[in-house]
Scaffold this motif. Structure first.
Motif, PDB file in Angstrom:
ATOM      1  N   HIS A  29      60.180   6.747  35.299  1.00 10.18           N
ATOM      2  CA  HIS A  29      59.614   7.972  34.735  1.00 10.18           C
ATOM      3  C   HIS A  29      58.141   7.780  34.336  1.00 10.18           C
ATOM      4  O   HIS A  29      57.274   8.596  34.685  1.00 10.18           O
ATOM      5  N   ALA A  30      57.881   6.694  33.625  1.00 12.61           N
ATOM      6  CA  ALA A  30      56.519   6.465  33.110  1.00 12.61           C
ATOM      7  C   ALA A  30      55.553   6.148  34.245  1.00 12.61           C
ATOM      8  O   ALA A  30      54.401   6.601  34.228  1.00 12.61           O
ATOM      9  N   ALA A  31      56.013   5.405  35.235  1.00  5.55           N
ATOM     10  CA  ALA A  31      55.110   5.052  36.345  1.00  5.55           C
ATOM     11  C   ALA A  31      54.680   6.289  37.118  1.00  5.55           C
ATOM     12  O   ALA A  31      53.516   6.404  37.524  1.00  5.55           O
ATOM     13  N   ILE A  32      55.598   7.252  37.295  1.00  6.77           N
ATOM     14  CA  ILE A  32      55.243   8.490  38.010  1.00  6.77           C
ATOM     15  C   ILE A  32      54.279   9.332  37.166  1.00  6.77           C
ATOM     16  O   ILE A  32      53.301   9.889  37.678  1.00  6.77           O
ATOM     17  N   GLY A  33      54.543   9.403  35.869  1.00  4.97           N
ATOM     18  CA  GLY A  33      53.641  10.155  34.986  1.00  4.97           C
ATOM     19  C   GLY A  33      52.254   9.545  34.959  1.00  4.97           C
ATOM     20  O   GLY A  33      51.241  10.263  35.051  1.00  4.97           O
ATOM     21  N   LEU A  34      52.191   8.220  34.867  1.00  2.66           N
ATOM     22  CA  LEU A  34      50.886   7.545  34.843  1.00  2.66           C
ATOM     23  C   LEU A  34      50.173   7.664  36.189  1.00  2.66           C
ATOM     24  O   LEU A  34      48.942   7.654  36.249  1.00  2.66           O
ATOM     25  N   ARG A  35      50.958   7.816  37.266  1.00  6.16           N
ATOM     26  CA  ARG A  35      50.353   7.972  38.591  1.00  6.16           C
ATOM     27  C   ARG A  35      49.452   9.214  38.628  1.00  6.16           C
ATOM     28  O   ARG A  35      48.327   9.159  39.118  1.00  6.16           O
ATOM     29  N   ALA A  36      49.959  10.333  38.091  1.00 13.05           N
ATOM     30  CA  ALA A  36      49.152  11.565  38.061  1.00 13.05           C
ATOM     31  C   ALA A  36      47.905  11.361  37.203  1.00 13.05           C
ATOM     32  O   ALA A  36      46.803  11.776  37.590  1.00 13.05           O
ATOM     33  N   ILE A  37      48.073  10.722  36.050  1.00 12.51           N
ATOM     34  CA  ILE A  37      46.926  10.513  35.145  1.00 12.51           C
ATOM     35  C   ILE A  37      45.899   9.591  35.798  1.00 12.51           C
ATOM     36  O   ILE A  37      44.694   9.863  35.772  1.00 12.51           O
TER      37      ILE A  37
ATOM     38  N   GLU B 204      44.052  11.583  38.526  1.00 11.32           N
ATOM     39  CA  GLU B 204      43.187  12.677  38.077  1.00 11.32           C
ATOM     40  C   GLU B 204      42.063  12.201  37.163  1.00 11.32           C
ATOM     41  O   GLU B 204      40.991  12.789  37.155  1.00 11.32           O
ATOM     42  N   TRP B 205      42.299  11.161  36.376  1.00 11.25           N
ATOM     43  CA  TRP B 205      41.297  10.755  35.386  1.00 11.25           C
ATOM     44  C   TRP B 205      40.531   9.500  35.791  1.00 11.25           C
ATOM     45  O   TRP B 205      39.376   9.345  35.426  1.00 11.25           O
ATOM     46  N   VAL B 206      41.189   8.579  36.504  1.00  7.84           N
ATOM     47  CA  VAL B 206      40.513   7.331  36.899  1.00  7.84           C
ATOM     48  C   VAL B 206      40.152   7.363  38.389  1.00  7.84           C
ATOM     49  O   VAL B 206      39.453   6.495  38.878  1.00  7.84           O
ATOM     50  N   ARG B 207      40.642   8.416  39.087  1.00  6.78           N
ATOM     51  CA  ARG B 207      40.349   8.621  40.510  1.00  6.78           C
ATOM     52  C   ARG B 207      40.883   7.504  41.401  1.00  6.78           C
ATOM     53  O   ARG B 207      40.300   7.222  42.457  1.00  6.78           O
ATOM     54  N   LEU B 208      41.947   6.840  40.969  1.00  7.05           N
ATOM     55  CA  LEU B 208      42.586   5.862  41.859  1.00  7.05           C
ATOM     56  C   LEU B 208      43.281   6.623  42.974  1.00  7.05           C
ATOM     57  O   LEU B 208      43.770   7.725  42.778  1.00  7.05           O
ATOM     58  N   ASP B 209      43.341   5.998  44.165  1.00  7.53           N
ATOM     59  CA  ASP B 209      43.890   6.709  45.310  1.00  7.53           C
ATOM     60  C   ASP B 209      44.499   5.708  46.285  1.00  7.53           C
ATOM     61  O   ASP B 209      44.248   4.509  46.196  1.00  7.53           O
ATOM     62  N   GLY B 210      45.281   6.207  47.231  1.00 10.93           N
ATOM     63  CA  GLY B 210      45.777   5.413  48.352  1.00 10.93           C
ATOM     64  C   GLY B 210      46.563   4.189  47.933  1.00 10.93           C
ATOM     65  O   GLY B 210      47.378   4.221  47.005  1.00 10.93           O
ATOM     66  N   MET B 211      46.294   3.083  48.645  1.00 10.86           N
ATOM     67  CA  MET B 211      47.045   1.840  48.432  1.00 10.86           C
ATOM     68  C   MET B 211      46.846   1.293  47.020  1.00 10.86           C
ATOM     69  O   MET B 211      47.793   0.779  46.412  1.00 10.86           O
ATOM     70  N   VAL B 212      45.626   1.405  46.490  1.00 14.54           N
ATOM     71  CA  VAL B 212      45.351   0.894  45.135  1.00 14.54           C
ATOM     72  C   VAL B 212      46.234   1.614  44.121  1.00 14.54           C
ATOM     73  O   VAL B 212      46.870   0.990  43.260  1.00 14.54           O
ATOM     74  N   LEU B 213      46.294   2.947  44.242  1.00 12.91           N
ATOM     75  CA  LEU B 213      47.122   3.736  43.316  1.00 12.91           C
ATOM     76  C   LEU B 213      48.590   3.323  43.446  1.00 12.91           C
ATOM     77  O   LEU B 213      49.281   3.140  42.433  1.00 12.91           O
TER      78      LEU B 213
END
Lengths: 259, 109
Positions: free
Chosen positions: B65-73, B76-85
């Motif tokens: 649950h927390a990993a999915i929630g933090l994924r959106a944050i 949207e806020w740190v601009r992580l994307d793709g494989m790094v995210l």
């Protein structure tokens, strides 16, 4: 519109964004204060009598075409139906900028390509169920699906909701409220045969599940639509669709599912 | 950045956590009635399969649950994307699951 030059004329200070792309700044104009003036009237006055190089977009002037949306005092609005008196601050000044979340072409004109490309990515396009020989499919106005479609259908593509959306601002992949709202009206339309394609299109990484339900879209929609509710409907239907496919992968779920 | 699969996983884990949170709080209220001590807690949990499954399920649901929630944050806020995210989110999920299951093992093992 006539040029005003009376000695006791009151003026409104209008700061307008000038520039192209990311570069530019605000330029201030004194525009005569007139009765029943809209924001679009102010911009048109500047272009016609002060600086003809000011670039902006409009067409119908009556809230039908969705061309003239701009940021007015930081808020997205349809400028042809927004009266100056309703929104000027006490100092009588106004700030007008191009729509947020879209690339600026010049001055107040934004490039709408991204916005409309996302409509196509959301499969928010008509998928016919009848050929021209078969005639028009009857529509029952009484069903819950038709009422859901009707509630979402009056969108004029003005992109006010897209400019208001903080998720679009922070997640450029997100399809946005307008495209998803149209997708929802098509999911509920018996004349549209693309239910499954739409539900798959809005289930991807930029899809409806990214909405945080902040509801800026419905707060600022000039036609008082509620894209947040449409997106919530899509979240429900896509979840049911995904779970049904998971439990019964061989069966295709396409037409006639109640929303 | 959240697709239908992740959205459903986050809702399902919330459904799992809701009764577990109520059970956890209920037991806490019950447990403090006669004073709270490590011996009293361990006396109830050590060697208990029930509490191992109860808190083990809780720890795994939290990790997802927390990993999915933090994924959106993070997007949207740190601009992580793709494989790094993906890697960061898997690391968060694995870290939370590891820490949680270790704690469960410590009090029930």
């Amino acid at each position: 519109m006539t040029q005003i030059s009376q000695p006791d004329q009151q003026f409104i200070k209008v700061s307008i964004w000038r520039g192209a792309g990311d570069k530019g700044g605000y330029e201030t104009f004194d525009v005569p204060d007139q009765e029943s003036q809209t924001i679009l009237d102010l911009v048109s006055y500047i272009q016609q009598y002060i600086d003809p190089s000011l670039t902006y977009r409009f067409a119908c002037r009556v809230g039908m075409c969705g061309s003239c949306a701009m940021m007015v005092n930081g808020v997205p609005r349809w400028t042809c139906r927004t009266h100056v008196k309703k929104i000027t601050d006490k100092a009588g000044s106004l700030t007008i900028a191009p729509l947020r979340n879209l690339p600026v072409i010049k001055d107040l004109v934004v490039d709408m390509d991204v916005f409309f490309d996302k409509w196509v990515r959301a499969e928010a396009v008509h998928h016919p169920t009848c050929s021209i020989e078969q005639g028009v499919q009857p529509v029952s106005e009484d069903t819950a699906e038709r009422q859901a479609a009707n509630a979402a259908i009056e969108c004029i593509n003005c992109a006010v909701c897209y400019a208001a959306c903080d998720v679009v601002a922070s997640n450029p992949e997100y399809l946005g409220p307008a495209a998803l709202n149209r997708a929802w009206s098509l999911v509920n339309d018996v004349r549209d045969g693309g239910r499954e394609a739409i539900l798959e299109a809005v289930s991807g990484t930029g899809g409806c599940h990214n909405c945080h339900s902040q509801q800026s879209c419905q707060k600022y929609c000039p036609n008082e639509l509620n894209p947040t509710a449409s997106i919530a409907g899509l979240k429900r239907e896509t979840s049911k669709f995904a779970l049904r496919n998971l439990l019964n992968p061989a069966k295709k779920h396409n037409q006639g599912e109640p929303a | 950045m959240i697709n239908a699969r992740l959205y459903i996983m986050q809702r399902l884990t919330a459904l799992i956590m809701a009764p577990l949170v109520i059970g956890h709080i209920g037991v806490m209220i019950y447990a403090v009635q006669n004073g709270l001590s490590a011996a009293e807690i361990l006396g109830r949990t050590q060697g208990s399969y029930f509490w191992a499954i109860f808190y083990g399920t809780f720890a795994l649901a939290v990790a997802i649950h927390a990993a999915i929630g933090l994924r959106a944050i993070l997007h949207e806020w740190v601009r992580l994307d793709g494989m790094v995210l993906n890697l960061v989110c898997w690391a968060i999920a694995a870290g939370l699951a590891g820490l949680g299951l270790q704690a469960v093992y410590s009090v029930t093992g």
